[in-house]
Design a protein around this motif. Sequence first.
Motif, PDB file in Angstrom:
ATOM      1  N   GLY A 111       0.693  -1.333   0.362  1.00 29.84           N
ATOM      2  CA  GLY A 111      -0.398  -0.305   0.107  1.00 29.84           C
ATOM      3  C   GLY A 111       1.040   1.463   0.134  1.00 29.84           C
ATOM      4  N   ILE A 112       1.885   1.370   0.940  1.00 32.80           N
ATOM      5  CA  ILE A 112       2.279   2.343   0.781  1.00 32.80           C
ATOM      6  C   ILE A 112       3.618   2.528  -0.297  1.00 32.80           C
ATOM      7  CG2 ILE A 112       4.966   3.274   1.643  1.00 32.80           C
ATOM      8  CD1 ILE A 112       3.848   1.936   4.436  1.00 32.80           C
ATOM      9  N   ARG A 115       1.231   3.724  -2.768  1.00 30.41           N
ATOM     10  CA  ARG A 115       0.560   5.230  -2.371  1.00 30.41           C
ATOM     11  C   ARG A 115      -0.716   4.416  -2.246  1.00 30.41           C
ATOM     12  NH1 ARG A 115       4.119  10.120  -5.681  1.00 30.41           N
ATOM     13  NH2 ARG A 115       6.259   9.077  -4.586  1.00 30.41           N
ATOM     14  N   THR A 116      -1.385   3.433  -2.574  1.00 32.71           N
ATOM     15  CA  THR A 116      -2.778   3.530  -1.950  1.00 32.71           C
ATOM     16  C   THR A 116      -3.759   3.625  -0.592  1.00 32.71           C
ATOM     17  OG1 THR A 116      -2.326   0.731  -2.053  1.00 32.71           O
ATOM     18  CG2 THR A 116      -2.863   2.183  -4.100  1.00 32.71           C
ATOM     19  N   LEU A 117      -2.180   3.032  -0.110  1.00 32.60           N
ATOM     20  CA  LEU A 117      -2.491   2.995   1.672  1.00 32.60           C
ATOM     21  C   LEU A 117      -2.497   4.445   2.101  1.00 32.60           C
ATOM     22  CD1 LEU A 117      -2.839   1.456   4.335  1.00 32.60           C
ATOM     23  CD2 LEU A 117      -0.548   1.436   4.320  1.00 32.60           C
ATOM     24  N   THR A 118      -3.623   5.090   3.373  1.00 33.36           N
ATOM     25  CA  THR A 118      -3.686   6.324   3.234  1.00 33.36           C
ATOM     26  C   THR A 118      -3.618   5.832   5.196  1.00 33.36           C
ATOM     27  OG1 THR A 118      -6.201   6.477   3.670  1.00 33.36           O
ATOM     28  CG2 THR A 118      -5.379   7.209   1.534  1.00 33.36           C
ATOM     29  N   VAL A 119      -3.633   7.115   5.627  1.00 30.10           N
ATOM     30  CA  VAL A 119      -3.355   7.246   7.110  1.00 30.10           C
ATOM     31  C   VAL A 119      -4.895   6.876   7.150  1.00 30.10           C
ATOM     32  CG1 VAL A 119      -2.987   8.448   9.063  1.00 30.10           C
ATOM     33  CG2 VAL A 119      -1.495   8.300   7.264  1.00 30.10           C
ATOM     34  N   ARG A 120      -6.403   7.259   7.042  1.00 24.25           N
ATOM     35  CA  ARG A 120      -7.541   7.205   7.546  1.00 24.25           C
ATOM     36  C   ARG A 120      -7.360   5.736   7.282  1.00 24.25           C
ATOM     37  NH1 ARG A 120     -12.215  10.274   8.537  1.00 24.25           N
ATOM     38  NH2 ARG A 120     -13.847   8.716   8.072  1.00 24.25           N
ATOM     39  N   ALA A 121      -7.370   5.192   5.987  1.00 19.75           N
ATOM     40  CA  ALA A 121      -7.098   3.635   6.223  1.00 19.75           C
ATOM     41  C   ALA A 121      -6.441   2.734   6.541  1.00 19.75           C
ATOM     42  CB  ALA A 121      -7.496   3.140   4.383  1.00 19.75           C
ATOM     43  N   PHE A 122      -5.296   3.025   7.603  1.00 16.45           N
ATOM     44  CA  PHE A 122      -4.521   1.999   8.196  1.00 16.45           C
ATOM     45  C   PHE A 122      -4.963   2.335   9.451  1.00 16.45           C
ATOM     46  CE2 PHE A 122      -1.055   2.278  11.051  1.00 16.45           C
ATOM     47  CZ  PHE A 122      -0.259   0.580  10.631  1.00 16.45           C
ATOM     48  N   TRP A 123      -5.633   3.779   9.658  1.00 16.15           N
ATOM     49  CA  TRP A 123      -6.471   3.619  11.225  1.00 16.15           C
ATOM     50  C   TRP A 123      -7.701   2.927  11.237  1.00 16.15           C
ATOM     51  CZ3 TRP A 123      -5.291   4.705  15.892  1.00 16.15           C
ATOM     52  CH2 TRP A 123      -6.657   5.501  16.905  1.00 16.15           C
TER      53      TRP A 123
END
Length: 285
Positions: A111-112, A115-123
């Motif tokens: 995801g990193i 660039r498809t993994l956002t901080v919100r999605a990770f949370w």
Amino acid sequence: GTLGILIPPSTGFVIYAILTEQSIGRLFLAGVLPGLLLLSAFILTITIMCWVRPAFGPAGPRTTIDEKSRKLLGALPILVVILLTIGGIYAGLFSPTEAAGVGAGLVILYGIVTRTLTVRAFWEASKDSIVTTATVMLILIAAHMINPFLALSHIPTVVGEFLAGLEAGTIGTLMVILFVYLVLGCFLEGFAMLVLTLPIFFPVIVDLGIDPIWFGVLVVLTLEMGLISPPVGINVFIVKSVAPKVELGTIFRGVLPFWLAMIATLAVLIAFPQISLILPNTMFN
């Protein structure tokens, strides 16, 4: 919806393993071939239904080879993660817990990089993981609270004596137990059933000499059958909530061919235990 609990990683197998003190890795591997067998049965069912009634599966838009290739390549990274985690357990490189960490780490890394993994999605994913873990822990706490009651009440002994009195033989007794799971699955949630019934039925299974890993696969599959069985098939009501305009009777009629496919798969797994046991036995040999 009926494949998720059978094909690893499966929360149902984890709870079964903890309640019966079996190997999670062996159970995960035991679910692979039965899961693929059930998937094949579903595909065959859909093929037959569409052959009889072509309107059930009208042709979709045509796509080129290049479009298909791009879509397959897009799914390749996740396939690699699955192969690495399950293959790592099979090869003995890491335990199921370590495999979970490796799989999660690879997905986060993917995801990193893309660039498809956002901080919100990770949370949100982290919160979901915490909720799932807490739910499993509460179920296990409840199981440990029930076990002393069952021991003092001698319910497992009484049930064992009753099943032995049937004189149905090993396979006959196994089918009686699976039938009980099928009936209970129409009314109860799967994890609750495992907690309530395994302390009663598992000693009987051990006394009969039935392989606990094989029994785990059969139980998990039977639980999933209960989730689409009337009158209270939980998965059917979930579909009803997604498609409220469709009559409930229509949905139950629609799942009937797949229920029969699951019955056929269960019969094959009972007749040929090695389908479930060949991978875990190979891993430990």
